[in-house]
Design a protein around this motif. Structure first.
Motif, PDB file in Angstrom:
ATOM      1  N   PRO A   1      27.192  41.728  42.130  1.00 42.79           N
ATOM      2  CA  PRO A   1      26.842  40.535  42.895  1.00 42.79           C
ATOM      3  C   PRO A   1      27.376  40.630  44.324  1.00 42.79           C
ATOM      4  O   PRO A   1      28.497  41.074  44.555  1.00 42.79           O
ATOM      5  CB  PRO A   1      27.520  39.398  42.127  1.00 42.79           C
ATOM      6  N   ARG A   2      26.550  40.210  45.257  1.00 44.67           N
ATOM      7  CA  ARG A   2      26.897  40.294  46.671  1.00 44.67           C
ATOM      8  C   ARG A   2      28.158  39.492  46.993  1.00 44.67           C
ATOM      9  O   ARG A   2      28.954  39.889  47.838  1.00 44.67           O
ATOM     10  CB  ARG A   2      25.728  39.760  47.494  1.00 44.67           C
ATOM     11  N   THR A   3      28.372  38.386  46.294  1.00 46.07           N
ATOM     12  CA  THR A   3      29.515  37.513  46.601  1.00 46.07           C
ATOM     13  C   THR A   3      30.863  38.161  46.293  1.00 46.07           C
ATOM     14  O   THR A   3      31.867  37.771  46.867  1.00 46.07           O
ATOM     15  CB  THR A   3      29.404  36.195  45.814  1.00 46.07           C
ATOM     16  N   GLY A   4      30.905  39.140  45.410  1.00 47.14           N
ATOM     17  CA  GLY A   4      32.179  39.760  45.042  1.00 47.14           C
ATOM     18  C   GLY A   4      32.497  41.046  45.776  1.00 47.14           C
ATOM     19  O   GLY A   4      33.558  41.641  45.561  1.00 47.14           O
ATOM     20  N   VAL A   5      31.604  41.501  46.657  1.00 41.21           N
ATOM     21  CA  VAL A   5      31.786  42.801  47.300  1.00 41.21           C
ATOM     22  C   VAL A   5      33.032  42.838  48.183  1.00 41.21           C
ATOM     23  O   VAL A   5      33.834  43.773  48.121  1.00 41.21           O
ATOM     24  CB  VAL A   5      30.529  43.197  48.110  1.00 41.21           C
ATOM     25  N   ALA A   6      33.221  41.824  49.010  1.00 36.65           N
ATOM     26  CA  ALA A   6      34.361  41.829  49.948  1.00 36.65           C
ATOM     27  C   ALA A   6      35.686  41.844  49.191  1.00 36.65           C
ATOM     28  O   ALA A   6      36.596  42.601  49.559  1.00 36.65           O
ATOM     29  CB  ALA A   6      34.283  40.620  50.869  1.00 36.65           C
ATOM     30  N   ASP A   7      35.803  41.043  48.133  1.00 40.90           N
ATOM     31  CA  ASP A   7      37.044  41.032  47.354  1.00 40.90           C
ATOM     32  C   ASP A   7      37.272  42.375  46.666  1.00 40.90           C
ATOM     33  O   ASP A   7      38.396  42.876  46.621  1.00 40.90           O
ATOM     34  CB  ASP A   7      37.009  39.912  46.307  1.00 40.90           C
ATOM     35  N   TRP A   8      36.202  42.965  46.123  1.00 40.47           N
ATOM     36  CA  TRP A   8      36.338  44.257  45.462  1.00 40.47           C
ATOM     37  C   TRP A   8      36.755  45.332  46.468  1.00 40.47           C
ATOM     38  O   TRP A   8      37.616  46.153  46.172  1.00 40.47           O
ATOM     39  CB  TRP A   8      35.029  44.649  44.783  1.00 40.47           C
ATOM     40  N   LEU A   9      36.156  45.313  47.657  1.00 41.68           N
ATOM     41  CA  LEU A   9      36.531  46.296  48.685  1.00 41.68           C
ATOM     42  C   LEU A   9      37.994  46.160  49.078  1.00 41.68           C
ATOM     43  O   LEU A   9      38.696  47.154  49.233  1.00 41.68           O
ATOM     44  CB  LEU A   9      35.654  46.140  49.923  1.00 41.68           C
ATOM     45  N   ASP A  10      38.467  44.917  49.251  1.00 42.53           N
ATOM     46  CA  ASP A  10      39.870  44.702  49.618  1.00 42.53           C
ATOM     47  C   ASP A  10      40.813  45.206  48.529  1.00 42.53           C
ATOM     48  O   ASP A  10      41.874  45.759  48.822  1.00 42.53           O
ATOM     49  CB  ASP A  10      40.128  43.228  49.898  1.00 42.53           C
ATOM     50  N   ALA A  11      40.423  45.006  47.257  1.00 45.35           N
ATOM     51  CA  ALA A  11      41.276  45.441  46.146  1.00 45.35           C
ATOM     52  C   ALA A  11      41.207  46.956  45.934  1.00 45.35           C
ATOM     53  O   ALA A  11      42.210  47.587  45.598  1.00 45.35           O
ATOM     54  CB  ALA A  11      40.865  44.719  44.865  1.00 45.35           C
ATOM     55  N   THR A  12      40.034  47.541  46.124  1.00 44.60           N
ATOM     56  CA  THR A  12      39.848  48.961  45.859  1.00 44.60           C
ATOM     57  C   THR A  12      40.335  49.836  47.002  1.00 44.60           C
ATOM     58  O   THR A  12      40.926  50.885  46.778  1.00 44.60           O
ATOM     59  CB  THR A  12      38.360  49.263  45.588  1.00 44.60           C
ATOM     60  N   CYS A  13      40.073  49.412  48.206  1.00 41.37           N
ATOM     61  CA  CYS A  13      40.407  50.222  49.382  1.00 41.37           C
ATOM     62  C   CYS A  13      41.322  49.455  50.327  1.00 41.37           C
ATOM     63  O   CYS A  13      40.920  49.111  51.447  1.00 41.37           O
ATOM     64  CB  CYS A  13      39.138  50.632  50.116  1.00 41.37           C
TER      65      CYS A  13
END
Length: 142
Positions: free
Chosen positions: A84-96
């Motif tokens: 989902p597009r809404t979770g991309v920014a949070d996932w990026l911050d957590a992953t990278c």
């Protein structure tokens, strides 16, 4: 009779020695040719292992995950999935954490993180219709 027995053993030892001396280089060349033929050939890998290599985790909402790896002197891993597009920014911050925007970026989001000479990770995100995002992660070590 004992003299004939010694001669035959001498020839056997010579034959075994020559086979070992000549056979070892031939076997090593065959192994090197096989290894080189497999070099850089993409192979399907487990996505959890691929993301662990990239020092991250797949998001829980990931769909259609496809992961490949190529290994020879360096290792190169690609991970493609939708989320989902809404979770991309949070996932990026957590992953990278500490990732910087990659410029120029032809996609909607691009991030890269360099772990020194050990590992490099690049993430590209393309927003799709219907509120989904296509994520393409590449990672390699040197």
């Amino acid at each position: 009779m004992g003299e004939a027995k010694r001669k035959s053993r001498w020839w056997i030892r010579l034959a075994v020695g020559l086979t070992a001396v000549c056979g070892l280089p031939v076997a090593l060349m065959a192994w090197a040719a096989y290894s080189f033929s497999e070099a850089g050939r993409p192979q399907t890998v487990d996505c959890a292992d691929a993301m662990e290599f990239a020092r991250g985790r797949l998001p829980a909402a990931a769909e259609d995950a496809r992961c490949t790896g190529m290994h020879w002197q360096d290792s190169y891993v690609t991970v493609d999935f939708r989320m989902p597009r809404t979770g991309v920014a949070d996932w990026l911050d957590a992953t990278c954490p500490g990732a910087v925007p990659d410029t120029p970026c032809d996609e909607d989001l691009c991030r890269e993180i360099d772990y020194g000479q050990a590992l490099y990770v690049r993430v590209k995100v393309v927003y799709e219709d219907g509120g989904t995002a296509l994520v393409h992660l590449t990672s390699f070590d040197v």
